[in-house]
Write a protein that holds these residues in place. Sequence first.
Motif, PDB file in Angstrom:
ATOM      1  N   GLU A   1       2.559  -4.697  10.591  1.00 31.67           N
ATOM      2  CA  GLU A   1       1.387  -3.955  10.139  1.00 31.67           C
ATOM      3  C   GLU A   1       0.995  -2.885  11.155  1.00 31.67           C
ATOM      4  O   GLU A   1       0.590  -1.788  10.783  1.00 31.67           O
ATOM      5  N   ARG A   2       1.169  -3.163  12.428  1.00 29.00           N
ATOM      6  CA  ARG A   2       0.858  -2.180  13.464  1.00 29.00           C
ATOM      7  C   ARG A   2       1.753  -0.950  13.330  1.00 29.00           C
ATOM      8  O   ARG A   2       1.293   0.175  13.453  1.00 29.00           O
ATOM      9  N   MET A   3       3.042  -1.171  13.046  1.00 30.61           N
ATOM     10  CA  MET A   3       3.961  -0.043  12.921  1.00 30.61           C
ATOM     11  C   MET A   3       3.629   0.791  11.685  1.00 30.61           C
ATOM     12  O   MET A   3       3.702   2.024  11.727  1.00 30.61           O
ATOM     13  N   TYR A   4       3.248   0.128  10.584  1.00 32.67           N
ATOM     14  CA  TYR A   4       2.827   0.865   9.400  1.00 32.67           C
ATOM     15  C   TYR A   4       1.610   1.731   9.704  1.00 32.67           C
ATOM     16  O   TYR A   4       1.508   2.867   9.229  1.00 32.67           O
ATOM     17  N   MET A   5       0.674   1.223  10.502  1.00 31.98           N
ATOM     18  CA  MET A   5      -0.512   2.003  10.860  1.00 31.98           C
ATOM     19  C   MET A   5      -0.146   3.179  11.758  1.00 31.98           C
ATOM     20  O   MET A   5      -0.704   4.272  11.601  1.00 31.98           O
ATOM     21  N   TYR A   6       0.767   2.987  12.697  1.00 35.03           N
ATOM     22  CA  TYR A   6       1.216   4.091  13.547  1.00 35.03           C
ATOM     23  C   TYR A   6       1.891   5.188  12.721  1.00 35.03           C
ATOM     24  O   TYR A   6       1.650   6.381  12.934  1.00 35.03           O
ATOM     25  N   ILE A   7       2.717   4.783  11.775  1.00 36.46           N
ATOM     26  CA  ILE A   7       3.406   5.763  10.925  1.00 36.46           C
ATOM     27  C   ILE A   7       2.396   6.514  10.069  1.00 36.46           C
ATOM     28  O   ILE A   7       2.494   7.738   9.903  1.00 36.46           O
ATOM     29  N   PHE A   8       1.414   5.803   9.527  1.00 33.93           N
ATOM     30  CA  PHE A   8       0.410   6.464   8.705  1.00 33.93           C
ATOM     31  C   PHE A   8      -0.434   7.419   9.546  1.00 33.93           C
ATOM     32  O   PHE A   8      -0.783   8.513   9.094  1.00 33.93           O
ATOM     33  N   GLY A   9      -0.763   7.040  10.766  1.00 34.18           N
ATOM     34  CA  GLY A   9      -1.499   7.930  11.663  1.00 34.18           C
ATOM     35  C   GLY A   9      -0.714   9.185  11.976  1.00 34.18           C
ATOM     36  O   GLY A   9      -1.261  10.291  12.004  1.00 34.18           O
ATOM     37  N   ALA A  10       0.592   9.041  12.205  1.00 34.64           N
ATOM     38  CA  ALA A  10       1.439  10.214  12.461  1.00 34.64           C
ATOM     39  C   ALA A  10       1.523  11.093  11.214  1.00 34.64           C
ATOM     40  O   ALA A  10       1.481  12.329  11.309  1.00 34.64           O
ATOM     41  N   TYR A  11       1.631  10.478  10.051  1.00 32.77           N
ATOM     42  CA  TYR A  11       1.660  11.223   8.791  1.00 32.77           C
ATOM     43  C   TYR A  11       0.381  12.041   8.611  1.00 32.77           C
ATOM     44  O   TYR A  11       0.430  13.226   8.252  1.00 32.77           O
TER      45      TYR A  11
ATOM     46  N   THR B   1       6.864  11.084  -2.018  1.00 33.90           N
ATOM     47  CA  THR B   1       7.069   9.879  -2.825  1.00 33.90           C
ATOM     48  C   THR B   1       8.257   9.089  -2.308  1.00 33.90           C
ATOM     49  O   THR B   1       8.168   7.871  -2.116  1.00 33.90           O
ATOM     50  N   ALA B   2       9.371   9.758  -2.075  1.00 39.35           N
ATOM     51  CA  ALA B   2      10.559   9.082  -1.557  1.00 39.35           C
ATOM     52  C   ALA B   2      10.271   8.471  -0.185  1.00 39.35           C
ATOM     53  O   ALA B   2      10.678   7.334   0.095  1.00 39.35           O
ATOM     54  N   PHE B   3       9.562   9.204   0.672  1.00 40.96           N
ATOM     55  CA  PHE B   3       9.214   8.709   2.003  1.00 40.96           C
ATOM     56  C   PHE B   3       8.399   7.428   1.913  1.00 40.96           C
ATOM     57  O   PHE B   3       8.701   6.426   2.575  1.00 40.96           O
ATOM     58  N   PHE B   4       7.360   7.420   1.089  1.00 41.10           N
ATOM     59  CA  PHE B   4       6.486   6.254   0.981  1.00 41.10           C
ATOM     60  C   PHE B   4       7.207   5.060   0.371  1.00 41.10           C
ATOM     61  O   PHE B   4       7.063   3.924   0.831  1.00 41.10           O
ATOM     62  N   VAL B   5       7.983   5.283  -0.669  1.00 40.62           N
ATOM     63  CA  VAL B   5       8.671   4.166  -1.328  1.00 40.62           C
ATOM     64  C   VAL B   5       9.739   3.568  -0.409  1.00 40.62           C
ATOM     65  O   VAL B   5       9.839   2.343  -0.273  1.00 40.62           O
ATOM     66  N   LEU B   6      10.518   4.423   0.252  1.00 38.64           N
ATOM     67  CA  LEU B   6      11.527   3.898   1.173  1.00 38.64           C
ATOM     68  C   LEU B   6      10.883   3.172   2.349  1.00 38.64           C
ATOM     69  O   LEU B   6      11.380   2.134   2.783  1.00 38.64           O
ATOM     70  N   LEU B   7       9.783   3.694   2.836  1.00 33.64           N
ATOM     71  CA  LEU B   7       9.093   3.068   3.960  1.00 33.64           C
ATOM     72  C   LEU B   7       8.533   1.704   3.576  1.00 33.64           C
ATOM     73  O   LEU B   7       8.483   0.789   4.406  1.00 33.64           O
ATOM     74  N   SER B   8       8.143   1.550   2.318  1.00 36.28           N
ATOM     75  CA  SER B   8       7.542   0.283   1.898  1.00 36.28           C
ATOM     76  C   SER B   8       8.543  -0.867   1.890  1.00 36.28           C
ATOM     77  O   SER B   8       8.149  -2.025   1.959  1.00 36.28           O
ATOM     78  N   TYR B   9       9.826  -0.573   1.825  1.00 28.70           N
ATOM     79  CA  TYR B   9      10.832  -1.635   1.786  1.00 28.70           C
ATOM     80  C   TYR B   9      11.437  -1.945   3.155  1.00 28.70           C
ATOM     81  O   TYR B   9      12.369  -2.734   3.247  1.00 28.70           O
ATOM     82  N   LEU B  10      10.915  -1.359   4.226  1.00 28.58           N
ATOM     83  CA  LEU B  10      11.471  -1.598   5.552  1.00 28.58           C
ATOM     84  C   LEU B  10      10.981  -2.888   6.197  1.00 28.58           C
ATOM     85  O   LEU B  10      11.548  -3.334   7.190  1.00 28.58           O
ATOM     86  N   LYS B  11       9.924  -3.490   5.674  1.00 23.39           N
ATOM     87  CA  LYS B  11       9.358  -4.743   6.194  1.00 23.39           C
ATOM     88  C   LYS B  11       9.003  -4.622   7.672  1.00 23.39           C
ATOM     89  O   LYS B  11       9.381  -5.445   8.501  1.00 23.39           O
ATOM     90  N   LEU B  12       8.265  -3.570   8.008  1.00 25.73           N
ATOM     91  CA  LEU B  12       7.818  -3.364   9.377  1.00 25.73           C
ATOM     92  C   LEU B  12       6.548  -4.174   9.629  1.00 25.73           C
ATOM     93  O   LEU B  12       5.938  -4.718   8.712  1.00 25.73           O
TER      94      LEU B  12
ATOM     95  N   MET C   1       0.836  -1.211   0.000  1.00 26.54           N
ATOM     96  CA  MET C   1       0.000   0.000   0.000  1.00 26.54           C
ATOM     97  C   MET C   1       0.863   1.250   0.000  1.00 26.54           C
ATOM     98  O   MET C   1       0.510   2.254  -0.626  1.00 26.54           O
ATOM     99  N   TYR C   2       1.994   1.202   0.677  1.00 26.35           N
ATOM    100  CA  TYR C   2       2.897   2.359   0.670  1.00 26.35           C
ATOM    101  C   TYR C   2       3.535   2.546  -0.706  1.00 26.35           C
ATOM    102  O   TYR C   2       3.824   3.664  -1.108  1.00 26.35           O
ATOM    103  N   ARG C   3       3.742   1.457  -1.430  1.00 25.35           N
ATOM    104  CA  ARG C   3       4.238   1.593  -2.802  1.00 25.35           C
ATOM    105  C   ARG C   3       3.175   2.228  -3.688  1.00 25.35           C
ATOM    106  O   ARG C   3       3.486   3.033  -4.573  1.00 25.35           O
ATOM    107  N   VAL C   4       1.908   1.889  -3.449  1.00 24.19           N
ATOM    108  CA  VAL C   4       0.810   2.508  -4.202  1.00 24.19           C
ATOM    109  C   VAL C   4       0.743   3.999  -3.883  1.00 24.19           C
ATOM    110  O   VAL C   4       0.585   4.828  -4.790  1.00 24.19           O
ATOM    111  N   LEU C   5       0.867   4.358  -2.610  1.00 28.29           N
ATOM    112  CA  LEU C   5       0.892   5.776  -2.238  1.00 28.29           C
ATOM    113  C   LEU C   5       2.075   6.484  -2.896  1.00 28.29           C
ATOM    114  O   LEU C   5       1.949   7.620  -3.363  1.00 28.29           O
TER     115      LEU C   5
END
Length: 80
Positions: free
Chosen positions: A48-58, A35-46, A4-8
């Motif tokens: 699902e909870r951490m991805y949701m926390y990051i998206f909430g902060a964003y 764009t750079a933030f979302f693409v780099l974040l998508s490859y961190l393999k975090l 989903m972060y790659r789609v964003l």
Amino acid sequence: MDRMYRVLGFWTGIFTVMLYLGDLKALALLFLGQTAFFVLLSYLKLSERMYMYIFGAYLTIFFAGFTYYTTFILVPGVEH
């Protein structure tokens, strides 16, 4: 969730190109950073909870910045 972060990243990249072609270079740079933030974040393999926390902060940072911009920068510049 990482896809989903790659789609964003893809869609913010599309907006970057359109804004650059529309001669809105400052906004295009902002979207390029997102764009750079979302693409780099998508490859961190975090998790699902951490991805949701990051998206909430964003979203929190975005809404605070958007509210500030529309209240204090955009509205006083409007001439009636």
